[in-house]
Design an enzyme around this catalytic site. Structure first.
Site, PDB file in Angstrom:
ATOM      1  N   GLU A 144       0.741  -1.483   0.052  1.00 37.44           N
ATOM      2  CA  GLU A 144      -0.349   0.143  -0.507  1.00 37.44           C
ATOM      3  C   GLU A 144       1.130   1.127  -0.236  1.00 37.44           C
ATOM      4  O   GLU A 144       0.649   2.288   1.157  1.00 37.44           O
ATOM      5  CB  GLU A 144      -0.860  -0.473   1.615  1.00 37.44           C
ATOM      6  CG  GLU A 144      -2.153  -1.050   1.415  1.00 37.44           C
ATOM      7  CD  GLU A 144      -2.712  -1.234   2.021  1.00 37.44           C
ATOM      8  OE1 GLU A 144      -2.783   0.039   3.405  1.00 37.44           O
ATOM      9  OE2 GLU A 144      -3.811  -2.430   2.713  1.00 37.44           O
ATOM     10  N   ASN A 147       1.815  -4.634  -2.995  1.00 38.74           N
ATOM     11  CA  ASN A 147       0.622  -5.154  -2.965  1.00 38.74           C
ATOM     12  C   ASN A 147      -0.232  -3.524  -3.053  1.00 38.74           C
ATOM     13  O   ASN A 147       0.314  -2.873  -2.026  1.00 38.74           O
ATOM     14  CB  ASN A 147       1.031  -6.043  -2.113  1.00 38.74           C
ATOM     15  CG  ASN A 147      -0.709  -6.581  -1.477  1.00 38.74           C
ATOM     16  OD1 ASN A 147      -1.658  -7.656  -2.794  1.00 38.74           O
ATOM     17  ND2 ASN A 147      -1.229  -6.490  -0.466  1.00 38.74           N
ATOM     18  N   HIS A 176     -10.434  -5.749  -2.128  1.00 39.65           N
ATOM     19  CA  HIS A 176     -11.825  -5.779  -1.766  1.00 39.65           C
ATOM     20  C   HIS A 176     -12.583  -4.889  -2.113  1.00 39.65           C
ATOM     21  O   HIS A 176     -12.738  -4.014  -1.974  1.00 39.65           O
ATOM     22  CB  HIS A 176     -11.825  -5.098   0.013  1.00 39.65           C
ATOM     23  CG  HIS A 176     -10.495  -5.623   0.474  1.00 39.65           C
ATOM     24  ND1 HIS A 176     -10.066  -7.095   1.399  1.00 39.65           N
ATOM     25  CD2 HIS A 176      -8.878  -5.602   0.636  1.00 39.65           C
ATOM     26  CE1 HIS A 176      -9.206  -7.776   1.819  1.00 39.65           C
ATOM     27  NE2 HIS A 176      -8.144  -6.768   1.667  1.00 39.65           N
ATOM     28  N   GLU A 215      -6.093 -10.259  -2.223  1.00 40.43           N
ATOM     29  CA  GLU A 215      -7.340 -10.172  -0.648  1.00 40.43           C
ATOM     30  C   GLU A 215      -8.707  -9.703  -1.194  1.00 40.43           C
ATOM     31  O   GLU A 215      -9.326  -9.400  -0.214  1.00 40.43           O
ATOM     32  CB  GLU A 215      -6.686  -9.093   0.251  1.00 40.43           C
ATOM     33  CG  GLU A 215      -4.627  -9.306   0.840  1.00 40.43           C
ATOM     34  CD  GLU A 215      -4.659  -8.260   1.112  1.00 40.43           C
ATOM     35  OE1 GLU A 215      -5.656  -7.406   2.147  1.00 40.43           O
ATOM     36  OE2 GLU A 215      -3.056  -7.110   1.483  1.00 40.43           O
ATOM     37  N   ASP A 241     -12.602 -10.033  -1.232  1.00 36.82           N
ATOM     38  CA  ASP A 241     -13.612 -10.836   0.045  1.00 36.82           C
ATOM     39  C   ASP A 241     -14.281  -9.492  -0.976  1.00 36.82           C
ATOM     40  O   ASP A 241     -13.688  -8.785  -1.750  1.00 36.82           O
ATOM     41  CB  ASP A 241     -13.774 -10.499   0.538  1.00 36.82           C
ATOM     42  CG  ASP A 241     -12.718  -8.735   2.043  1.00 36.82           C
ATOM     43  OD1 ASP A 241     -13.313  -8.269   1.152  1.00 36.82           O
ATOM     44  OD2 ASP A 241     -12.370  -9.202   2.871  1.00 36.82           O
TER      45      ASP A 241
END
Length: 349
Positions: A165, A206, A242, A270, A272
């Protein structure tokens, strides 16, 4: 993407798990009907390297959870959600603790699962000695090199989210102790230290909100080009993913293709897809379609190597505590029952 492949897979027998209790479904909501050997088996049959999940140490005492986590063919890759971050591994300068990180690494090794290291350099979960040490550039460079080199060297031959990030949503660099002291040079410092510690490691950057076309994704592509022009090792870009139900970007495939064209691989790291609670049949159906869309996008791009769920069950999802009023983001519900989203993943391959 190929219906013949899906038809062949759904004829496979389901796995049976040594579980202390049978998960109970909510009869008022739709569930999964897919009958497959496991999500990783489906991903491998479709030509991907893995389908995996994040996990955390305190979850490993739940035997019903671990029966699914450790089941053959369900997950082929594991990410340590917290135990490899800086505060967990170097709480005091030069003093490394690996008990919990080793537990996750050993779990993956013992079940033949790939391990993703997460992460070396991030602006969160830093011990105060890093954030408040008032280090000069030379000192902080040495600290980054020692930290990244020690982590990557210990868990060799892995994939690592070396830098996590680094960008703001507008594409500018995030202000933190690393950038404020070293500028953007902290990124090549970290990547070079990781690669020097293990030349066989795959080193990634990432980030979130870089999954579809936009200012942040463009900035990340510019960063990749800049690093490559300097001879800095960069093997891949992690697309966190996300997402929100009904709001999955429509430019996933094009964006992945543009990253791959720069000479890096990509991974969904990641995944979801959260919704505003309470769950409804309509929201679960949309979530199923959204999972299918994301998996299909990775399936359509050869350079998208695999997918990691950000834990597979709502029981341990970080979403409700981070986004109040939202949740139900995972393919298994809080009772460890498969949801329609599970079927969406299968259909996506």
């Amino acid at each position: 993407m190929q219906l013949s492949l899906i038809a062949a897979l759904v004829t496979l027998l389901p796995l049976t798990f040594a579980s202390p209790a049978t998960p109970i479904a909510d009869a008022s909501l739709p569930g999964s009907t897919a009958n497959v050997a496991g999500l990783h088996a489906v991903a491998r049959a479709a030509g991907k390297l893995y389908l995996g999940t994040a996990t955390d140490n305190d979850e490993l005492t739940d035997t019903q959870y671990t029966a699914i986590l450790e089941a053959p063919n369900m997950f082929g890759q594991i990410t340590a959600e917290n135990s490899m971050k800086w505060d967990a591994t170097e709480p005091e300068q030069g003093v490394f603790t690996f008990t919990e990180a080793d537990q996750i690494a050993n779990l993956a090794t013992s079940h033949g699962q790939l391990l993703r290291g997460h992460n070396c350099v991030w602006h969160q979960q830093l011990p105060s000695w890093v954030t408040s040490g008032n280090f000069d550039a030379a000192q902080l460079t040495s600290i980054i090199q020692n930290h990244c080199g020690t982590l990557v060297g210990r868990y060799s031959g892995r994939v690592w989210d070396v830098v996590n990030e680094p960008l703001n949503d507008d594409g500018s660099f995030r202000s933190d102790v690393f950038f404020n002291t070293l500028g953007e040079s902290y990124i090549p410092i970290a990547l070079r230290a990781a690669k020097a510690a293990d030349p066989n490691a795959k080193v990634y950057i990432n980030d979130f909100n870089i999954e579809g076309l936009g200012a942040k994704a463009t900035a990340m592509k510019n960063l990749v080009q800049s690093l490559k022009s300097q001879g800095v090792p960069i093997d891949g870009i992690g697309l966190q993913s996300h997402f929100i139900v009904g709001e999955v970007p429509t430019t996933l495939v094009q964006n992945m293709q543009e990253f791959v064209a720069l000479g890096v691989e990509v991974a969904i790291t990641e995944l979801d897809i959260r919704m505003t609670l309470p769950e409804t049949a309509a929201l679960l159906e949309q979530q199923k379609q959204d999972y299918q869309t994301v998996i299909s996008a990775c399936q359509a791009v050869q350079g998208c190597v695999g997918i990691t769920l950000w834990d597979f069950t709502d029981k341990f999802s970080f979403i409700p505590s981070t986004f109040p009023g939202q949740g139900a983001a995972c393919p298994w519900d809080e009772n460890l029952v498969r949801k329609p989203a599970f079927d969406g993943i299968v259909a996506g391959f």
